[in-house]
Motif scaffolding. Structure first.
Motif, mmCIF file in Angstrom:
data_model
loop_
_atom_site.group_PDB
_atom_site.id
_atom_site.type_symbol
_atom_site.label_atom_id
_atom_site.label_comp_id
_atom_site.label_asym_id
_atom_site.label_seq_id
_atom_site.Cartn_x
_atom_site.Cartn_y
_atom_site.Cartn_z
ATOM 1 N N UNK A 138 7.164 0.339 4.304
ATOM 2 C CA UNK A 138 7.402 0.576 2.881
ATOM 3 C C UNK A 138 7.141 -0.661 2.030
ATOM 4 N N UNK A 139 7.598 -1.835 2.496
ATOM 5 C CA UNK A 139 7.384 -3.059 1.728
ATOM 6 C C UNK A 139 5.892 -3.345 1.579
ATOM 7 N N UNK A 140 5.148 -3.179 2.654
ATOM 8 C CA UNK A 140 3.696 -3.412 2.587
ATOM 9 C C UNK A 140 3.050 -2.445 1.599
ATOM 10 N N UNK A 141 3.468 -1.189 1.631
ATOM 11 C CA UNK A 141 2.918 -0.204 0.693
ATOM 12 C C UNK A 141 3.227 -0.598 -0.746
ATOM 13 N N UNK A 142 4.441 -1.079 -0.993
ATOM 14 C CA UNK A 142 4.816 -1.503 -2.341
ATOM 15 C C UNK A 142 4.018 -2.724 -2.775
ATOM 16 N N UNK A 143 3.728 -3.612 -1.833
ATOM 17 C CA UNK A 143 2.981 -4.824 -2.152
ATOM 18 C C UNK A 143 1.547 -4.516 -2.550
ATOM 19 N N UNK A 144 0.908 -3.553 -1.913
ATOM 20 C CA UNK A 144 -0.495 -3.270 -2.231
ATOM 21 C C UNK A 144 -0.644 -2.323 -3.418
ATOM 22 N N UNK A 172 -5.442 -19.654 3.794
ATOM 23 C CA UNK A 172 -6.529 -20.631 3.840
ATOM 24 C C UNK A 172 -7.798 -19.991 4.380
ATOM 25 N N UNK A 173 -7.674 -19.074 5.334
ATOM 26 C CA UNK A 173 -8.851 -18.394 5.847
ATOM 27 C C UNK A 173 -9.470 -17.517 4.765
ATOM 28 N N UNK A 174 -8.636 -16.826 3.978
ATOM 29 C CA UNK A 174 -9.160 -15.974 2.914
ATOM 30 C C UNK A 174 -9.890 -16.801 1.866
ATOM 31 N N UNK A 175 -9.331 -17.959 1.547
ATOM 32 C CA UNK A 175 -9.936 -18.786 0.516
ATOM 33 C C UNK A 175 -11.315 -19.283 0.910
ATOM 34 N N UNK A 176 -11.546 -19.395 2.214
ATOM 35 C CA UNK A 176 -12.817 -19.941 2.656
ATOM 36 C C UNK A 176 -13.632 -18.965 3.483
ATOM 37 N N UNK A 177 -13.264 -17.679 3.456
ATOM 38 C CA UNK A 177 -14.067 -16.639 4.065
ATOM 39 C C UNK A 177 -14.050 -16.598 5.579
ATOM 40 N N UNK A 178 -13.108 -17.282 6.219
ATOM 41 C CA UNK A 178 -13.043 -17.231 7.682
ATOM 42 C C UNK A 178 -12.221 -16.018 8.089
ATOM 43 N N UNK A 179 -12.206 -15.724 9.377
ATOM 44 C CA UNK A 179 -11.460 -14.570 9.909
ATOM 45 C C UNK A 179 -9.985 -14.704 9.562
ATOM 46 N N UNK A 180 -9.362 -13.596 9.272
ATOM 47 C CA UNK A 180 -7.967 -13.605 8.868
ATOM 48 C C UNK A 180 -7.046 -13.472 10.075
ATOM 49 N N UNK A 181 -5.976 -14.234 10.047
ATOM 50 C CA UNK A 181 -4.927 -14.144 11.050
ATOM 51 C C UNK A 181 -3.905 -13.127 10.589
ATOM 52 N N UNK A 182 -2.986 -12.714 11.456
ATOM 53 C CA UNK A 182 -1.981 -11.724 11.061
ATOM 54 C C UNK A 182 -1.075 -12.244 9.955
ATOM 55 N N UNK A 183 -0.602 -11.340 9.112
ATOM 56 C CA UNK A 183 0.336 -11.664 8.063
ATOM 57 C C UNK A 183 1.731 -11.633 8.631
ATOM 58 N N UNK A 184 2.537 -12.604 8.262
ATOM 59 C CA UNK A 184 3.924 -12.651 8.721
ATOM 60 C C UNK A 184 4.812 -12.655 7.493
ATOM 61 N N UNK A 185 5.798 -11.773 7.460
ATOM 62 C CA UNK A 185 6.703 -11.779 6.316
ATOM 63 C C UNK A 185 8.120 -11.586 6.761
#
Length: 176
Positions: A87-93, A163-176
């Motif tokens: 639910x939190x992820x859905x609310x975030x997007x 940092x990966x998103x900012x420079x176009x590299x592969x994304x690691x998992x999101x942790x919250x």
């Protein structure tokens, strides 16, 4: 047309998942031995449903899907702090989805990526009690992509892929 009794499987799955969510909330009040015994009981109940004789095609698809992802069903019971729902992820997007729909989407891949990065940085800042406008000058001055996370978080990083998103590299998992 579904046969009589076709809803038994989805209802059983729903009941077991609701029981599991209640169990997760009771974890702090239970001894570790009792908690893990109850987790195994809930998992056994789900296993019995998944291994039962299923005739309805829609139920077969549901059981096949749940069987394939059975271990992931119980992550919230195994790891403290993991929510049982997304639910939190859905609310975030949701704000991004609304913006995309209202603006007729992004016109280029680069524009979509830029929005994705800015939205991620903005939401991370908000979730950590910070204001993006206050951080932007420092973020824009820094040439070090690893300098972004310390600015956005007071403690351990909420998002490890910035940092990966900012420079176009592969994304690691999101942790919250």
């Amino acid at each position: 047309v579904q046969k009589r009794g076709a809803a038994r499987v989805p209802h059983a799955v729903r009941r077991i998942l609701k029981d599991a969510m209640e169990l997760g909330q009771l974890r702090p009040l239970m001894s570790p031995q009792d908690y893990w015994a109850a987790v195994e009981q809930v998992r056994g109940q789900m296993r019995a449903v998944l291994e039962g004789r299923i005739e309805e095609p829609a139920n077969r698809r549901l059981v096949k899907h749940l069987s394939r992802h059975e271990d992931q069903l119980w992550t919230f019971l195994a790891l403290e702090g993991v929510a049982p729902t997304n639910n939190l992820a859905e609310q975030e997007v949701r704000p991004g989805v609304l913006l995309r729909k209202l603006s007729a989407g992004n016109r280029t891949q680069q524009g979509a990526h830029t929005y994705e990065v800015l939205a991620t940085v903005s939401r991370t800042a908000v979730r950590n009690g910070l204001v993006l406008a206050d951080l932007l000058p420092e973020l824009l001055r820094s040439s070090d992509p690893d300098a972004v996370l310390p600015l956005l978080t007071a403690g351990p990083p909420v998002c490890t892929h910035l940092s990966e998103s900012l420079h176009g590299r592969a994304q690691a998992p999101v942790r919250s």
